[in-house]
Design a protein around this motif. Structure first.
Motif, PDB file in Angstrom:
ATOM      1  N   GLU A  25       0.831  -1.204   0.000  1.00 24.04           N
ATOM      2  CA  GLU A  25       0.000   0.000   0.000  1.00 24.04           C
ATOM      3  C   GLU A  25       0.870   1.261   0.000  1.00 24.04           C
ATOM      4  O   GLU A  25       0.568   2.230  -0.688  1.00 24.04           O
ATOM      5  CB  GLU A  25      -0.927   0.017   1.219  1.00 24.04           C
ATOM      6  N   HIS A  26       1.947   1.234   0.770  1.00 25.25           N
ATOM      7  CA  HIS A  26       2.857   2.379   0.843  1.00 25.25           C
ATOM      8  C   HIS A  26       3.492   2.629  -0.523  1.00 25.25           C
ATOM      9  O   HIS A  26       3.576   3.774  -0.980  1.00 25.25           O
ATOM     10  CB  HIS A  26       3.926   2.127   1.911  1.00 25.25           C
ATOM     11  N   GLN A  27       3.914   1.566  -1.185  1.00 26.54           N
ATOM     12  CA  GLN A  27       4.514   1.699  -2.516  1.00 26.54           C
ATOM     13  C   GLN A  27       3.496   2.232  -3.519  1.00 26.54           C
ATOM     14  O   GLN A  27       3.829   3.064  -4.375  1.00 26.54           O
ATOM     15  CB  GLN A  27       5.051   0.353  -3.003  1.00 26.54           C
ATOM     16  N   ASP A  28       2.255   1.758  -3.420  1.00 28.79           N
ATOM     17  CA  ASP A  28       1.200   2.237  -4.317  1.00 28.79           C
ATOM     18  C   ASP A  28       0.944   3.727  -4.123  1.00 28.79           C
ATOM     19  O   ASP A  28       0.790   4.473  -5.095  1.00 28.79           O
ATOM     20  CB  ASP A  28      -0.094   1.455  -4.099  1.00 28.79           C
ATOM     21  N   LEU A  29       0.895   4.151  -2.872  1.00 25.48           N
ATOM     22  CA  LEU A  29       0.691   5.581  -2.596  1.00 25.48           C
ATOM     23  C   LEU A  29       1.865   6.404  -3.109  1.00 25.48           C
ATOM     24  O   LEU A  29       1.678   7.505  -3.633  1.00 25.48           O
ATOM     25  CB  LEU A  29       0.499   5.826  -1.101  1.00 25.48           C
ATOM     26  N   ASP A  30       3.064   5.871  -2.959  1.00 31.23           N
ATOM     27  CA  ASP A  30       4.252   6.570  -3.446  1.00 31.23           C
ATOM     28  C   ASP A  30       4.172   6.764  -4.958  1.00 31.23           C
ATOM     29  O   ASP A  30       4.447   7.847  -5.468  1.00 31.23           O
ATOM     30  CB  ASP A  30       5.508   5.783  -3.066  1.00 31.23           C
ATOM     31  N   ALA A  31       3.754   5.714  -5.654  1.00 30.39           N
ATOM     32  CA  ALA A  31       3.606   5.808  -7.111  1.00 30.39           C
ATOM     33  C   ALA A  31       2.520   6.822  -7.483  1.00 30.39           C
ATOM     34  O   ALA A  31       2.682   7.599  -8.435  1.00 30.39           O
ATOM     35  CB  ALA A  31       3.274   4.444  -7.694  1.00 30.39           C
ATOM     36  N   ALA A  32       1.433   6.838  -6.721  1.00 25.41           N
ATOM     37  CA  ALA A  32       0.348   7.788  -6.988  1.00 25.41           C
ATOM     38  C   ALA A  32       0.812   9.223  -6.776  1.00 25.41           C
ATOM     39  O   ALA A  32       0.483  10.118  -7.562  1.00 25.41           O
ATOM     40  CB  ALA A  32      -0.857   7.479  -6.099  1.00 25.41           C
ATOM     41  N   VAL A  33       1.585   9.443  -5.722  1.00 19.98           N
ATOM     42  CA  VAL A  33       2.110  10.791  -5.453  1.00 19.98           C
ATOM     43  C   VAL A  33       3.019  11.233  -6.594  1.00 19.98           C
ATOM     44  O   VAL A  33       2.901  12.359  -7.097  1.00 19.98           O
ATOM     45  CB  VAL A  33       2.862  10.834  -4.099  1.00 19.98           C
ATOM     46  N   HIS A  34       3.904  10.358  -7.029  1.00 19.07           N
ATOM     47  CA  HIS A  34       4.819  10.704  -8.132  1.00 19.07           C
ATOM     48  C   HIS A  34       4.050  10.997  -9.414  1.00 19.07           C
ATOM     49  O   HIS A  34       4.397  11.923 -10.156  1.00 19.07           O
ATOM     50  CB  HIS A  34       5.850   9.599  -8.357  1.00 19.07           C
ATOM     51  N   ALA A  35       2.990  10.218  -9.661  1.00 19.08           N
ATOM     52  CA  ALA A  35       2.188  10.441 -10.864  1.00 19.08           C
ATOM     53  C   ALA A  35       1.484  11.799 -10.794  1.00 19.08           C
ATOM     54  O   ALA A  35       1.441  12.535 -11.794  1.00 19.08           O
ATOM     55  CB  ALA A  35       1.164   9.324 -11.030  1.00 19.08           C
ATOM     56  N   LEU A  36       0.947  12.141  -9.641  1.00 21.01           N
ATOM     57  CA  LEU A  36       0.278  13.435  -9.496  1.00 21.01           C
ATOM     58  C   LEU A  36       1.267  14.593  -9.622  1.00 21.01           C
ATOM     59  O   LEU A  36       0.950  15.625 -10.210  1.00 21.01           O
ATOM     60  CB  LEU A  36      -0.454  13.525  -8.153  1.00 21.01           C
ATOM     61  N   ILE A  47      -2.240  15.643  -3.203  1.00 21.34           N
ATOM     62  CA  ILE A  47      -0.881  15.168  -2.915  1.00 21.34           C
ATOM     63  C   ILE A  47      -0.631  15.174  -1.410  1.00 21.34           C
ATOM     64  O   ILE A  47      -0.079  14.213  -0.860  1.00 21.34           O
ATOM     65  CB  ILE A  47       0.165  16.021  -3.669  1.00 21.34           C
ATOM     66  N   ALA A  48      -1.048  16.234  -0.737  1.00 20.73           N
ATOM     67  CA  ALA A  48      -0.857  16.331   0.712  1.00 20.73           C
ATOM     68  C   ALA A  48      -1.609  15.211   1.433  1.00 20.73           C
ATOM     69  O   ALA A  48      -1.095  14.618   2.392  1.00 20.73           O
ATOM     70  CB  ALA A  48      -1.320  17.691   1.219  1.00 20.73           C
ATOM     71  N   ARG A  49      -2.824  14.913   0.975  1.00 16.37           N
ATOM     72  CA  ARG A  49      -3.599  13.829   1.596  1.00 16.37           C
ATOM     73  C   ARG A  49      -2.913  12.484   1.413  1.00 16.37           C
ATOM     74  O   ARG A  49      -2.848  11.677   2.352  1.00 16.37           O
ATOM     75  CB  ARG A  49      -5.001  13.777   0.990  1.00 16.37           C
ATOM     76  N   LEU A  50      -2.421  12.242   0.213  1.00 19.46           N
ATOM     77  CA  LEU A  50      -1.732  10.977  -0.046  1.00 19.46           C
ATOM     78  C   LEU A  50      -0.451  10.861   0.783  1.00 19.46           C
ATOM     79  O   LEU A  50      -0.133   9.791   1.307  1.00 19.46           O
ATOM     80  CB  LEU A  50      -1.415  10.836  -1.532  1.00 19.46           C
ATOM     81  N   LYS A  51       0.270  11.965   0.903  1.00 20.13           N
ATOM     82  CA  LYS A  51       1.495  11.947   1.705  1.00 20.13           C
ATOM     83  C   LYS A  51       1.180  11.691   3.177  1.00 20.13           C
ATOM     84  O   LYS A  51       1.926  10.992   3.870  1.00 20.13           O
ATOM     85  CB  LYS A  51       2.264  13.256   1.539  1.00 20.13           C
ATOM     86  N   LYS A  52       0.065  12.235   3.658  1.00 24.62           N
ATOM     87  CA  LYS A  52      -0.346  12.010   5.042  1.00 24.62           C
ATOM     88  C   LYS A  52      -0.679  10.533   5.249  1.00 24.62           C
ATOM     89  O   LYS A  52      -0.305   9.937   6.267  1.00 24.62           O
ATOM     90  CB  LYS A  52      -1.560  12.881   5.378  1.00 24.62           C
ATOM     91  N   LYS A  53      -1.362   9.915   4.279  1.00 19.94           N
ATOM     92  CA  LYS A  53      -1.665   8.486   4.361  1.00 19.94           C
ATOM     93  C   LYS A  53      -0.376   7.664   4.337  1.00 19.94           C
ATOM     94  O   LYS A  53      -0.253   6.664   5.048  1.00 19.94           O
ATOM     95  CB  LYS A  53      -2.556   8.057   3.197  1.00 19.94           C
ATOM     96  N   LYS A  54       0.586   8.110   3.513  1.00 21.16           N
ATOM     97  CA  LYS A  54       1.874   7.413   3.442  1.00 21.16           C
ATOM     98  C   LYS A  54       2.576   7.436   4.798  1.00 21.16           C
ATOM     99  O   LYS A  54       3.126   6.431   5.242  1.00 21.16           O
ATOM    100  CB  LYS A  54       2.794   8.076   2.404  1.00 21.16           C
ATOM    101  N   LEU A  55       2.526   8.573   5.468  1.00 19.72           N
ATOM    102  CA  LEU A  55       3.160   8.683   6.787  1.00 19.72           C
ATOM    103  C   LEU A  55       2.479   7.776   7.806  1.00 19.72           C
ATOM    104  O   LEU A  55       3.147   7.141   8.627  1.00 19.72           O
ATOM    105  CB  LEU A  55       3.139  10.130   7.271  1.00 19.72           C
ATOM    106  N   ALA A  56       1.155   7.715   7.757  1.00 18.05           N
ATOM    107  CA  ALA A  56       0.422   6.839   8.672  1.00 18.05           C
ATOM    108  C   ALA A  56       0.783   5.374   8.411  1.00 18.05           C
ATOM    109  O   ALA A  56       0.981   4.597   9.361  1.00 18.05           O
ATOM    110  CB  ALA A  56      -1.083   7.056   8.520  1.00 18.05           C
ATOM    111  N   LEU A  57       0.890   5.015   7.144  1.00 19.58           N
ATOM    112  CA  LEU A  57       1.300   3.650   6.802  1.00 19.58           C
ATOM    113  C   LEU A  57       2.717   3.379   7.288  1.00 19.58           C
ATOM    114  O   LEU A  57       3.023   2.301   7.791  1.00 19.58           O
ATOM    115  CB  LEU A  57       1.215   3.411   5.298  1.00 19.58           C
ATOM    116  N   ARG A  58       3.573   4.362   7.123  1.00 18.02           N
ATOM    117  CA  ARG A  58       4.969   4.210   7.560  1.00 18.02           C
ATOM    118  C   ARG A  58       5.038   3.961   9.063  1.00 18.02           C
ATOM    119  O   ARG A  58       5.822   3.132   9.540  1.00 18.02           O
ATOM    120  CB  ARG A  58       5.755   5.477   7.181  1.00 18.02           C
ATOM    121  N   ASP A  59       4.210   4.683   9.826  1.00 19.50           N
ATOM    122  CA  ASP A  59       4.158   4.481  11.274  1.00 19.50           C
ATOM    123  C   ASP A  59       3.662   3.070  11.608  1.00 19.50           C
ATOM    124  O   ASP A  59       4.213   2.405  12.493  1.00 19.50           O
ATOM    125  CB  ASP A  59       3.252   5.520  11.935  1.00 19.50           C
ATOM    126  N   ALA A  60       2.627   2.619  10.903  1.00 20.44           N
ATOM    127  CA  ALA A  60       2.090   1.275  11.136  1.00 20.44           C
ATOM    128  C   ALA A  60       3.129   0.217  10.795  1.00 20.44           C
ATOM    129  O   ALA A  60       3.270  -0.787  11.507  1.00 20.44           O
ATOM    130  CB  ALA A  60       0.814   1.067  10.322  1.00 20.44           C
TER     131      ALA A  60
END
Length: 74
Positions: A25-36, A47-60
Protein backbone atom coordinates in the motif's frame (compact mmCIF):
# COMPACT_ATOMS: atom_id res chain seq x y z
CA UNK A 1 14.75 -24.84 17.75
CA UNK A 2 12.17 -25.81 20.33
CA UNK A 3 8.36 -25.94 20.22
CA UNK A 4 8.05 -22.44 21.71
CA UNK A 5 10.07 -20.98 18.82
CA UNK A 6 7.87 -22.73 16.25
CA UNK A 7 4.69 -21.50 17.95
CA UNK A 8 6.09 -18.00 18.14
CA UNK A 9 7.02 -18.00 14.44
CA UNK A 10 3.63 -19.31 13.32
CA UNK A 11 1.97 -16.75 15.59
CA UNK A 12 3.78 -14.01 13.69
CA UNK A 13 2.52 -15.16 10.28
CA UNK A 14 -0.57 -12.89 10.31
CA UNK A 15 1.61 -9.96 11.38
CA UNK A 16 4.09 -10.65 8.58
CA UNK A 17 1.22 -10.80 6.10
CA UNK A 18 -0.16 -7.49 7.40
CA UNK A 19 3.31 -5.96 7.15
CA UNK A 20 3.60 -7.10 3.56
CA UNK A 21 0.19 -5.61 2.70
CA UNK A 22 1.10 -2.30 4.33
CA UNK A 23 4.37 -2.13 2.39
CA UNK A 24 2.54 -2.69 -0.89
CA UNK A 25 0.00 0.00 0.00
CA UNK A 26 2.86 2.38 0.84
CA UNK A 27 4.51 1.70 -2.52
CA UNK A 28 1.20 2.24 -4.32
CA UNK A 29 0.69 5.58 -2.60
CA UNK A 30 4.25 6.57 -3.45
CA UNK A 31 3.61 5.81 -7.11
CA UNK A 32 0.35 7.79 -6.99
CA UNK A 33 2.11 10.79 -5.45
CA UNK A 34 4.82 10.70 -8.13
CA UNK A 35 2.19 10.44 -10.86
CA UNK A 36 0.28 13.43 -9.50
CA UNK A 37 3.45 15.47 -9.10
CA UNK A 38 4.35 14.78 -12.74
CA UNK A 39 1.18 16.49 -13.98
CA UNK A 40 1.52 20.04 -15.35
CA UNK A 41 -0.82 21.43 -12.65
CA UNK A 42 -0.77 18.95 -9.77
CA UNK A 43 -3.53 18.97 -7.16
CA UNK A 44 -1.54 19.96 -4.08
CA UNK A 45 -4.36 19.10 -1.68
CA UNK A 46 -4.66 15.58 -3.07
CA UNK A 47 -0.88 15.17 -2.92
CA UNK A 48 -0.86 16.33 0.71
CA UNK A 49 -3.60 13.83 1.60
CA UNK A 50 -1.73 10.98 -0.05
CA UNK A 51 1.50 11.95 1.70
CA UNK A 52 -0.35 12.01 5.04
CA UNK A 53 -1.67 8.49 4.36
CA UNK A 54 1.87 7.41 3.44
CA UNK A 55 3.16 8.68 6.79
CA UNK A 56 0.42 6.84 8.67
CA UNK A 57 1.30 3.65 6.80
CA UNK A 58 4.97 4.21 7.56
CA UNK A 59 4.16 4.48 11.27
CA UNK A 60 2.09 1.28 11.14
CA UNK A 61 4.92 -0.50 9.31
CA UNK A 62 7.43 0.64 11.94
CA UNK A 63 5.18 -0.59 14.77
CA UNK A 64 4.78 -4.02 13.17
CA UNK A 65 8.51 -4.26 12.52
CA UNK A 66 9.13 -3.49 16.21
CA UNK A 67 6.76 -6.28 17.23
CA UNK A 68 8.38 -8.75 14.85
CA UNK A 69 11.97 -7.83 15.72
CA UNK A 70 13.11 -9.54 18.91
CA UNK A 71 14.67 -7.38 21.58
CA UNK A 72 18.35 -8.16 22.00
CA UNK A 73 19.73 -7.44 25.41
CA UNK A 74 23.41 -6.69 25.17
Amino acid sequence: MNDDDETNESGHAPLRLKLSVLRVEHQDLDAAVHALEAKPMPDQIQIARLKKKKLALRDAIAQLEDVLTPDIIA
